[in-house]
Scaffold this motif. Structure first.
Motif, PDB file in Angstrom:
ATOM      1  N   ILE A 186       0.845  -1.197   0.000  1.00  0.00           N
ATOM      2  CA  ILE A 186       0.000   0.000   0.000  1.00  0.00           C
ATOM      3  C   ILE A 186       0.883   1.251   0.000  1.00  0.00           C
ATOM      4  CG2 ILE A 186      -1.673   1.325   1.354  1.00  0.00           C
ATOM      5  CD1 ILE A 186      -2.829  -1.368   2.292  1.00  0.00           C
ATOM      6  N   ALA A 187       1.970   1.190   0.779  1.00  0.00           N
ATOM      7  CA  ALA A 187       2.905   2.316   0.811  1.00  0.00           C
ATOM      8  C   ALA A 187       3.582   2.516  -0.546  1.00  0.00           C
ATOM      9  CB  ALA A 187       3.966   2.081   1.890  1.00  0.00           C
ATOM     10  N   ALA A 188       3.684   1.412  -1.321  1.00  0.00           N
ATOM     11  CA  ALA A 188       4.291   1.493  -2.654  1.00  0.00           C
ATOM     12  C   ALA A 188       3.288   1.942  -3.709  1.00  0.00           C
ATOM     13  CB  ALA A 188       4.874   0.141  -3.045  1.00  0.00           C
ATOM     14  N   GLY A 189       2.043   2.231  -3.286  1.00  0.00           N
ATOM     15  CA  GLY A 189       1.047   2.758  -4.210  1.00  0.00           C
ATOM     16  C   GLY A 189      -0.113   1.845  -4.527  1.00  0.00           C
ATOM     17  N   GLY A 190      -0.144   0.631  -3.960  1.00  0.00           N
ATOM     18  CA  GLY A 190      -1.235  -0.299  -4.227  1.00  0.00           C
ATOM     19  C   GLY A 190      -2.557   0.212  -3.682  1.00  0.00           C
ATOM     20  N   ARG A 191      -3.586   0.225  -4.515  1.00  0.00           N
ATOM     21  CA  ARG A 191      -4.885   0.728  -4.077  1.00  0.00           C
ATOM     22  C   ARG A 191      -6.056  -0.164  -4.499  1.00  0.00           C
ATOM     23  NH1 ARG A 191      -1.882   3.087  -1.582  1.00  0.00           N
ATOM     24  NH2 ARG A 191      -1.700   5.316  -1.089  1.00  0.00           N
ATOM     25  N   THR A 192      -5.807  -1.153  -5.364  1.00  0.00           N
ATOM     26  CA  THR A 192      -6.910  -1.987  -5.851  1.00  0.00           C
ATOM     27  C   THR A 192      -6.572  -3.473  -5.732  1.00  0.00           C
ATOM     28  OG1 THR A 192      -6.176  -2.245  -8.161  1.00  0.00           O
ATOM     29  CG2 THR A 192      -7.316  -0.197  -7.584  1.00  0.00           C
ATOM     30  N   GLY A 193      -7.535  -4.294  -6.157  1.00  0.00           N
ATOM     31  CA  GLY A 193      -7.359  -5.732  -6.088  1.00  0.00           C
ATOM     32  C   GLY A 193      -6.306  -6.277  -7.035  1.00  0.00           C
ATOM     33  N   LEU A 194      -5.854  -5.472  -8.006  1.00  0.00           N
ATOM     34  CA  LEU A 194      -4.812  -5.936  -8.912  1.00  0.00           C
ATOM     35  C   LEU A 194      -3.530  -6.234  -8.145  1.00  0.00           C
ATOM     36  CD1 LEU A 194      -3.788  -6.538 -11.729  1.00  0.00           C
ATOM     37  CD2 LEU A 194      -3.358  -4.089 -12.071  1.00  0.00           C
ATOM     38  N   THR A 195      -3.270  -5.470  -7.109  1.00  0.00           N
ATOM     39  CA  THR A 195      -2.109  -5.734  -6.246  1.00  0.00           C
ATOM     40  C   THR A 195      -2.200  -7.137  -5.660  1.00  0.00           C
ATOM     41  OG1 THR A 195      -1.785  -3.403  -5.653  1.00  0.00           O
ATOM     42  CG2 THR A 195      -0.938  -5.035  -4.112  1.00  0.00           C
ATOM     43  N   SER A 196      -3.391  -7.508  -5.192  1.00  0.00           N
ATOM     44  CA  SER A 196      -3.605  -8.828  -4.592  1.00  0.00           C
ATOM     45  C   SER A 196      -3.427  -9.942  -5.615  1.00  0.00           C
ATOM     46  CB  SER A 196      -5.007  -8.903  -3.982  1.00  0.00           C
ATOM     47  OG  SER A 196      -5.177  -7.908  -2.989  1.00  0.00           O
ATOM     48  N   VAL A 197      -3.896  -9.718  -6.829  1.00  0.00           N
ATOM     49  CA  VAL A 197      -3.758 -10.724  -7.884  1.00  0.00           C
ATOM     50  C   VAL A 197      -2.285 -11.003  -8.169  1.00  0.00           C
ATOM     51  CG1 VAL A 197      -4.180 -11.231 -10.328  1.00  0.00           C
ATOM     52  CG2 VAL A 197      -5.988 -10.187  -8.941  1.00  0.00           C
ATOM     53  N   VAL A 198      -1.470  -9.955  -8.198  1.00  0.00           N
ATOM     54  CA  VAL A 198      -0.032 -10.116  -8.422  1.00  0.00           C
ATOM     55  C   VAL A 198       0.596 -10.937  -7.300  1.00  0.00           C
ATOM     56  CG1 VAL A 198       2.186  -8.903  -8.579  1.00  0.00           C
ATOM     57  CG2 VAL A 198       0.185  -8.000  -9.764  1.00  0.00           C
ATOM     58  N   VAL A 199       0.197 -10.676  -6.065  1.00  0.00           N
ATOM     59  CA  VAL A 199       0.708 -11.434  -4.917  1.00  0.00           C
ATOM     60  C   VAL A 199       0.346 -12.910  -5.063  1.00  0.00           C
ATOM     61  CG1 VAL A 199       0.595 -11.758  -2.419  1.00  0.00           C
ATOM     62  CG2 VAL A 199       0.591  -9.447  -3.368  1.00  0.00           C
ATOM     63  N   ALA A 200      -0.899 -13.202  -5.456  1.00  0.00           N
ATOM     64  CA  ALA A 200      -1.352 -14.584  -5.625  1.00  0.00           C
ATOM     65  C   ALA A 200      -0.518 -15.311  -6.678  1.00  0.00           C
ATOM     66  CB  ALA A 200      -2.831 -14.601  -6.005  1.00  0.00           C
ATOM     67  N   VAL A 201      -0.193 -14.643  -7.767  1.00  0.00           N
ATOM     68  CA  VAL A 201       0.635 -15.243  -8.824  1.00  0.00           C
ATOM     69  C   VAL A 201       2.027 -15.580  -8.278  1.00  0.00           C
ATOM     70  CG1 VAL A 201       1.787 -14.819 -11.025  1.00  0.00           C
ATOM     71  CG2 VAL A 201      -0.603 -14.129 -10.717  1.00  0.00           C
ATOM     72  N   CYS A 202       2.585 -14.691  -7.472  1.00  0.00           N
ATOM     73  CA  CYS A 202       3.906 -14.924  -6.876  1.00  0.00           C
ATOM     74  C   CYS A 202       3.884 -16.139  -5.948  1.00  0.00           C
ATOM     75  CB  CYS A 202       4.371 -13.690  -6.112  1.00  0.00           C
ATOM     76  SG  CYS A 202       4.795 -12.274  -7.155  1.00  0.00           S
ATOM     77  N   PHE A 203       2.823 -16.291  -5.177  1.00  0.00           N
ATOM     78  CA  PHE A 203       2.700 -17.454  -4.293  1.00  0.00           C
ATOM     79  C   PHE A 203       2.643 -18.737  -5.108  1.00  0.00           C
ATOM     80  CE2 PHE A 203       1.377 -14.794  -0.588  1.00  0.00           C
ATOM     81  CZ  PHE A 203       2.170 -15.412   0.363  1.00  0.00           C
ATOM     82  N   ALA A 204       1.927 -18.711  -6.232  1.00  0.00           N
ATOM     83  CA  ALA A 204       1.811 -19.893  -7.083  1.00  0.00           C
ATOM     84  C   ALA A 204       3.186 -20.322  -7.612  1.00  0.00           C
ATOM     85  CB  ALA A 204       0.860 -19.612  -8.244  1.00  0.00           C
ATOM     86  N   LEU A 205       3.987 -19.365  -8.021  1.00  0.00           N
ATOM     87  CA  LEU A 205       5.322 -19.673  -8.532  1.00  0.00           C
ATOM     88  C   LEU A 205       6.231 -20.242  -7.448  1.00  0.00           C
ATOM     89  CD1 LEU A 205       5.929 -16.511 -10.785  1.00  0.00           C
ATOM     90  CD2 LEU A 205       5.298 -18.823 -11.532  1.00  0.00           C
ATOM     91  N   SER A 206       6.023 -19.811  -6.202  1.00  0.00           N
ATOM     92  CA  SER A 206       6.890 -20.259  -5.100  1.00  0.00           C
ATOM     93  C   SER A 206       6.695 -21.731  -4.757  1.00  0.00           C
ATOM     94  CB  SER A 206       6.642 -19.399  -3.854  1.00  0.00           C
ATOM     95  OG  SER A 206       5.344 -19.632  -3.329  1.00  0.00           O
TER      96      SER A 206
END
Length: 464
Positions: free
Chosen positions: A342-362
Motif C-alpha cells: 500500500i505504501a508502494a502505491g497499491g490501491r486496488t485488487g490488482l495488487t492482490s492478484v499479483v501477490v497470488a501469482v507470486c505465491f503460485a510460482l513459489s
C-alpha cells in the motif's frame, strides 16, 4: 483491467499495482518458510503444510482482489500458527487433525458473523483496551517462540527426578551460553532482520532469512540432507488435504464430550484473534490511505451482508481460513505486511492478484525452502513479534485499572505460553476491576460468559 479494478478512480496505474504486489509478496513471503517449520512440529508433513499454506494464500488473496477489490494479501497468520502448535497441540493435547477441524469451524463462524449482525455484537462486546492488549500480546508470544525455537533461553529444572519422568516441573529461566553455532546463526539473522526492518529494505524479512541461511552453510546449520523434493512435497499434500473429514478429524474431535468446553473456548480464541487481527489491519492501513472510508466502517458496524468493501474483505478472510484448514494449514488471515505494498502505491485488487501469482510460482521452490534451518527464521519471528506488539502503545499504562487487564491479556500471554490463557487472564481481571469500581453493568454479557467459562475450565482442569 481498468474497468474491472477501477484503476483511474483509485488514483493508480497497472505498473504501480504490479510493483505494489511484488513489494507485498517479498514483505510477507517469509511465511512459506516459517509456517511449515512451526506446524510440522506437531507431526504434520512439511510438504503438505508448505503447499497448503500456498494454496490458502492464493485463494484467499485472489478472493480479496477479485471480489473485494482491495490491495490486501492473505496467508497463514503468525501467532495463530504458534497458538495451533504450542497451545492447542502441545499444551491442550489435541492432535493436529483435530486442531485443523477447529480452524475449519472458526472459518465457518467467521463467515456467519460476517454476513449477519452477530459480528456487530462481538466487535462492540470486546473493549478496545482488550483488543489492543490481545493484539500486542500475540506479538510478544510470537517473539518468545522465536527465542525458544533456538534455545536462546534455558530452563533449569528444580526437580530432576520428576523431569526425568517427563512430568512438568518448576524451573529457573536463564540466558543460554553463546557457545553453539545455532545461537550464533540466530543472532546474525536477528541483527540482519532488525537492520533491514529499520532501514525499510524492500523484502527485508525474506532477505534476512536468505542471507542467514547461506551463512549457515559453512557453519553446518544449512544442509540439503533433509530437504524435501518437489515430488515429495506434492506427494505429502494428500496426507493433510481433507483429513478433517476422516476418522481422525471431526469424529475424533467430538468423541470425548468432557472436552467440549475447552474445544468451544479454543475455537473462540482462534476466531477472536483472527477477526480482530484482520479488522485492525484494515482500519489501521485502510482509513489513512482511503481504501476504506469512514462510511465503510459505519456500514460494517450497522449493516448486514456485503454492505461495504470491508464486509467483502472480511468474507474473503474467513473463506481462506476454512479452505486452508481443508488443505492442511492454520488460520489464514490478512497480513499487516500488506501495508508495504500500500505504501508502494497499491490501491486496488490488482495488487492482490499479483501477490497470488507470486505465491503460485513459489510452490516449485520446496527443495531450497525446506533446507532453511530454524535459526535462520527465528530472528524474523522476533522482529515480527516486535511489530505486532505496537498496539500496546494505545493502552493507558498509567491507569492501573487499564494496566492490570492489559498486562494479563498481553505479557501474561507470553509468560503462560498460551494465547488462550492470556485472553482468559485479561477477561477475568477486567471483570474483577469493573466490579470493584461498581461498573459491572458496563461489562458486556459476552465478556462475563467467556470469563466464567474460563474459570470453569481452570477448575475442571485442576480437578482432573
Amino acid at each position: 483491467m481498468e474497468k474491472f479494478f477501477h484503476l483511474k478512480e483509485s488514483g493508480t496505474t497497472a505498473s504501480t499495482e504490479v510493483m505494489a504486489g511484488l513489494t507485498t509478496f517479498f514483505a510477507m513471503s517469509y511465511i512459506i518458510i516459517v509456517n511449515p517449520q512451526i506446524l510440522s512440529q506437531t507431526g504434520m508433513p512439511w510438504g503438505g503444510v508448505f503447499l497448503a499454506t500456498i494454496i490458502a494464500a492464493i485463494i484467499g488473496t485472489l478472493v480479496m482482489g477479485l471480489f473485494a477489490n482491495v490491495p490486501y494479501a492473505q496467508a497463514a497468520g503468525m501467532g495463530l500458527n504458534a497458538f495451533f502448535t504450542y497451545t492447542v497441540c502441545f499444551g491442550l493435547g489435541f492432535s493436529w487433525q483435530q486442531t485443523l477441524c477447529m480452524v475449519f469451524l472458526c472459518g465457518l463462524i467467521n463467515i456467519i458473523i460476517t454476513v449477519t449482525k452477530i459480528r456487530k455484537m462481538i466487535i462492540k462486546a470486546i473493549p478496545e483496551l482488550l483488543q489492543n492488549a490481545i493484539g500486542g500480546g500475540i506479538g510478544l508470544f510470537v517473539a518468545y517462540v522465536g527465542f525458544l525455537n533456538v534455545g536462546f533461553f534455558t530452563f533449569t529444572t528444580k526437580d530432576a527426578k520428576a523431569a526425568g519422568k517427563g512430568l512438568a516441573t518448576a524451573a529457573t529461566p536463564g540466558l543460554a551460553v553463546m557457545n553453539n553455532p545455532t545461537i550464533w546463526l540466530f543472532v546474525i539473522g536477528l541483527i540482519l532482520a532488525i537492520v533491514f526492518t529499520v532501514l525499510k529494505v524492500r523484502g527485508g524479512m525474506l532477505l534476512s532469512i536468505i542471507i542467514t541461511a547461506v551463512i549457515g552453510i559453512p557453519m553446518g546449520q544449512t544442509t540439503m540432507a533433509n530437504s524435501v523434493s518437489i515430488a515429495d512435497t506434492f506427494a505429502q499434500l494428500p496426507q493433510t488435504f481433507g483429513v478433517i473429514f476422516t476418522k481422525d478429524g471431526f469424529p475424533a474431535l467430538f468423541s470425548d464430550v468432557s472436552k467440549l468446553p475447552i474445544i468451544l473456548l479454543t475455537i473462540f480464541a482462534f476466531s477472536m484473534s483472527d477477526t480482530f487481527d484482520t479488522i485492525g489491519t484494515f482500519i489501521g492501513t485502510g482509513r489513512r490511505t482511503g481504501i476504506f472510508s469512514e462510511e465503510d466502517e459505519r456500514a460494517l458496524e450497522n449493516g448486514s451482508g456485503f454492505s461495504s468493501k470491508m464486509d467483502k474483505a472480511l468474507f474473503a478472510d474467513s473463506i481462506a481460513t476454512s479452505i486452508g484448514a481443508i488443505c492442511g494449514t492454520s488460520n489464514t488471515t490478512t497480513y499487516v505486511e500488506s501495508s508495504a505494498g500500500i505504501a508502494a502505491g497499491g490501491r486496488t485488487g490488482l495488487t492482490s492478484v499479483v501477490v497470488a501469482v507470486c505465491f503460485a510460482l513459489s510452490a516449485f521452490l520446496s527443495p531450497v525452502i525446506s533446507a532453511v534451518p530454524s535459526a535462520a527464521t527465528a530472528g524474523v519471528l522476533v522482529v515480527v513479534g516486535c511489530m505486532m506488539a505496537s498496539s500496546l502503545k494505545e493502552i493507558e499504562w498509567g491507569d492501573i485499572s487499564e494496566a492490570i487487564p492489559a498486562f494479563f491479556a498481553s505479557v501474561f500471554m507470553a509468560f503462560s505460553y498460551s494465547i488462550s490463557y492470556g485472553i482468559a487472564g485479561g477477561f477475568i481481571t477486567y471483570c474483577i476491576i469493573k466490579t470493584c469500581k461498581k461498573q459491572a453493568k458496563d461489562v458486556h454479557p459476552v465478556i462475563w460468559v467467556v470469563a466464567i467459562l474460563f474459570i470453569i475450565d481452570f477448575v475442571v482442569t485442576a480437578i482432573l
